[in-house]
Design a protein around this motif. Sequence first.
Motif, PDB file in Angstrom:
ATOM      1  N   PRO A   1      47.764 138.404  53.401  1.00 21.02           N
ATOM      2  CA  PRO A   1      47.624 139.796  52.960  1.00 21.02           C
ATOM      3  C   PRO A   1      48.541 140.130  51.782  1.00 21.02           C
ATOM      4  N   ALA A   2      48.097 141.098  50.977  1.00 17.07           N
ATOM      5  CA  ALA A   2      48.859 141.605  49.832  1.00 17.07           C
ATOM      6  C   ALA A   2      49.338 140.464  48.940  1.00 17.07           C
ATOM      7  N   SER A   3      48.440 139.565  48.611  1.00 15.71           N
ATOM      8  CA  SER A   3      48.774 138.380  47.812  1.00 15.71           C
ATOM      9  C   SER A   3      47.825 138.263  46.630  1.00 15.71           C
ATOM     10  N   ALA A   4      48.245 137.490  45.619  1.00 19.69           N
ATOM     11  CA  ALA A   4      47.415 137.329  44.426  1.00 19.69           C
ATOM     12  C   ALA A   4      47.703 135.981  43.781  1.00 19.69           C
ATOM     13  N   ILE A   5      46.655 135.358  43.250  1.00 23.51           N
ATOM     14  CA  ILE A   5      46.804 134.086  42.531  1.00 23.51           C
ATOM     15  C   ILE A   5      46.008 134.124  41.237  1.00 23.51           C
ATOM     16  N   ALA A   6      46.483 133.351  40.265  1.00 22.07           N
ATOM     17  CA  ALA A   6      45.738 133.097  39.029  1.00 22.07           C
ATOM     18  C   ALA A   6      45.432 131.603  38.989  1.00 22.07           C
ATOM     19  N   VAL A   7      44.188 131.242  38.690  1.00 21.10           N
ATOM     20  CA  VAL A   7      43.728 129.855  38.781  1.00 21.10           C
ATOM     21  C   VAL A   7      43.355 129.328  37.402  1.00 21.10           C
ATOM     22  N   THR A   8      43.851 128.128  37.079  1.00 22.11           N
ATOM     23  CA  THR A   8      43.473 127.446  35.842  1.00 22.11           C
ATOM     24  C   THR A   8      43.012 126.044  36.201  1.00 22.11           C
ATOM     25  N   ILE A   9      41.735 125.908  36.472  1.00 19.85           N
ATOM     26  CA  ILE A   9      41.156 124.610  36.837  1.00 19.85           C
ATOM     27  C   ILE A   9      39.827 124.477  36.113  1.00 19.85           C
ATOM     28  N   ALA A  10      39.715 123.464  35.285  1.00 23.59           N
ATOM     29  CA  ALA A  10      38.474 123.222  34.541  1.00 23.59           C
ATOM     30  C   ALA A  10      38.306 121.723  34.339  1.00 23.59           C
ATOM     31  N   ASP A  11      37.054 121.287  34.224  1.00 24.79           N
ATOM     32  CA  ASP A  11      36.768 119.859  34.096  1.00 24.79           C
ATOM     33  C   ASP A  11      37.356 119.255  32.826  1.00 24.79           C
ATOM     34  N   ASP A  12      37.520 120.078  31.794  1.00 29.29           N
ATOM     35  CA  ASP A  12      38.001 119.537  30.526  1.00 29.29           C
ATOM     36  C   ASP A  12      39.522 119.609  30.392  1.00 29.29           C
ATOM     37  N   GLN A  13      40.210 119.946  31.492  1.00 30.69           N
ATOM     38  CA  GLN A  13      41.669 120.025  31.460  1.00 30.69           C
ATOM     39  C   GLN A  13      42.262 118.923  32.326  1.00 30.69           C
TER      40      GLN A  13
ATOM     41  N   THR B   1      41.963 140.561  60.076  1.00 25.62           N
ATOM     42  CA  THR B   1      42.609 139.265  59.961  1.00 25.62           C
ATOM     43  C   THR B   1      41.696 138.259  60.645  1.00 25.62           C
ATOM     44  N   PRO B   2      40.886 137.500  59.886  1.00 24.98           N
ATOM     45  CA  PRO B   2      39.830 136.692  60.494  1.00 24.98           C
ATOM     46  C   PRO B   2      40.305 135.742  61.564  1.00 24.98           C
ATOM     47  N   ALA B   3      41.419 135.038  61.326  1.00 26.02           N
ATOM     48  CA  ALA B   3      41.840 134.014  62.288  1.00 26.02           C
ATOM     49  C   ALA B   3      42.239 134.632  63.606  1.00 26.02           C
ATOM     50  N   ALA B   4      42.864 135.811  63.555  1.00 32.02           N
ATOM     51  CA  ALA B   4      43.315 136.439  64.791  1.00 32.02           C
ATOM     52  C   ALA B   4      42.254 137.346  65.379  1.00 32.02           C
ATOM     53  N   GLY B   5      41.275 137.735  64.549  1.00 32.78           N
ATOM     54  CA  GLY B   5      40.225 138.618  65.018  1.00 32.78           C
ATOM     55  C   GLY B   5      40.710 140.017  65.282  1.00 32.78           C
ATOM     56  N   ALA B   6      41.816 140.401  64.699  1.00 34.91           N
ATOM     57  CA  ALA B   6      42.387 141.714  64.979  1.00 34.91           C
ATOM     58  C   ALA B   6      42.058 142.664  63.851  1.00 34.91           C
ATOM     59  N   GLN B   7      41.907 143.948  64.168  1.00 34.18           N
ATOM     60  CA  GLN B   7      41.595 144.947  63.176  1.00 34.18           C
ATOM     61  C   GLN B   7      42.750 145.915  63.008  1.00 34.18           C
TER      62      GLN B   7
ATOM     63  N   THR C   1      46.068 144.959  52.181  1.00 37.85           N
ATOM     64  CA  THR C   1      46.862 145.006  53.393  1.00 37.85           C
ATOM     65  C   THR C   1      46.086 144.445  54.579  1.00 37.85           C
ATOM     66  N   ALA C   2      46.723 143.533  55.323  1.00 36.36           N
ATOM     67  CA  ALA C   2      46.157 142.937  56.539  1.00 36.36           C
ATOM     68  C   ALA C   2      44.876 142.142  56.292  1.00 36.36           C
ATOM     69  N   GLU C   3      44.601 141.789  55.042  1.00 39.58           N
ATOM     70  CA  GLU C   3      43.381 141.043  54.708  1.00 39.58           C
ATOM     71  C   GLU C   3      43.708 139.583  54.403  1.00 39.58           C
TER      72      GLU C   3
ATOM     73  N   ARG D   1      53.219 143.381  54.644  1.00 40.94           N
ATOM     74  CA  ARG D   1      51.887 143.055  54.139  1.00 40.94           C
ATOM     75  C   ARG D   1      50.793 143.337  55.172  1.00 40.94           C
ATOM     76  N   TYR D   2      51.194 143.567  56.411  1.00 45.29           N
ATOM     77  CA  TYR D   2      50.230 143.801  57.484  1.00 45.29           C
ATOM     78  C   TYR D   2      50.212 145.257  57.942  1.00 45.29           C
ATOM     79  N   PHE D   3      51.112 146.070  57.408  1.00 44.51           N
ATOM     80  CA  PHE D   3      51.216 147.466  57.828  1.00 44.51           C
ATOM     81  C   PHE D   3      50.683 148.357  56.722  1.00 44.51           C
ATOM     82  N   GLY D   4      49.698 149.188  57.040  1.00 40.67           N
ATOM     83  CA  GLY D   4      49.057 150.024  56.036  1.00 40.67           C
ATOM     84  C   GLY D   4      49.865 151.249  55.680  1.00 40.67           C
ATOM     85  N   GLY D   5      51.111 151.068  55.355  1.00 39.74           N
ATOM     86  CA  GLY D   5      51.966 152.179  54.984  1.00 39.74           C
ATOM     87  C   GLY D   5      53.286 151.658  54.458  1.00 39.74           C
ATOM     88  N   THR D   6      54.371 152.367  54.775  1.00 41.01           N
ATOM     89  CA  THR D   6      55.692 152.019  54.270  1.00 41.01           C
ATOM     90  C   THR D   6      56.651 151.747  55.428  1.00 41.01           C
ATOM     91  N   ILE D   7      57.432 150.685  55.302  1.00 40.40           N
ATOM     92  CA  ILE D   7      58.515 150.391  56.245  1.00 40.40           C
ATOM     93  C   ILE D   7      59.820 150.492  55.473  1.00 40.40           C
TER      94      ILE D   7
END
Length: 333
Positions: free
Chosen positions: A145-157, A75-81, A127-129, A278-284
Amino acid sequence: MKRVTDADVERASNEATDWLILLQEEPDDAELRQRFDEWLKARPENVSAWASTQSFSDMAALLPAVREAGAVTKTPAAGAQVSPMSPRTSARRWAMPALALAAAACLALWTGPAMLLQMRADHVTGTAELRQVDLPDGSRVILAPASAIAVTIADDQPGRRVELLSGEAFFQVRPDPARPFRVRARDVETTVLGTRFDVRLGSDDVAVSVEEGIVAVATAGAPIENAARLVAGQFVRVASDGLSTRGSEQPELVAAWRQGQLYAQETRLGDAIDQLRRYFGGTIVLTDGRLADRRITGAYNLADPEDALRGMARVHGAKVRRLTPWLLVVSAS
């Protein structure tokens, strides 16, 4: 008769988990079995803890975690592994026979939606990224963490569009009056010209929080005049039934996960645990639906998700059991 305290119960629970592992590792060790029998008879709470541990162990066989293979994530901002399972732990034979078949059965259920998500998404985190994404128009997205996006950005739109497919994301939008920036999460659409805000997909709602600027939040396709306008320090949660709840918080607390913190303000325990997953590498596993509806307020350290979970549970006297390095069970008692 000696009164059994919470500390006694916690000790017995931890010891029972250790015994489960040892007995599965060395099932033919007669001396080990004798020592276990002596432990079991030593205190009444040991009997109860052992029965509960066996019950949860059966549950573990039905709820395997699909772990990501690979190196340590950060987690870059927290510096934790978040470290992967140690070689000794991963080699523990007790987990393998019971979970192998269950993992195979669940893999098809897990990989189907995951593959569809991968096909739709332009950017995904594990996870945790945390990941920073620079968009073509100069705007910036930080994916939780555990997130996803789809992007639609173009100069001709004429417009700029991002769809939040899972998890949570913080947006820093470059102003462009001629091209509104829209973020869609399920049926909720947030429209801005230039601002900083957070969007989170919950299990049953969509939450939008503003750190700076103004946003308009409405059901996708609804007239803009019907949109809820939010300024810095305001948020709205739109439930799946269309009902919305507005509130306020300090702007600096918006998307606090960027600094490795989870701030809960009268938040459902179930929703807070969803974020923590999203931060735990397993199941809760949360075993009690009534417990999920309890409210919590506090700040929790995302660098240690297990400790954060125990802090959340402690508010309502709930218990957290760690059955394996990657399976935590939360129950009312």
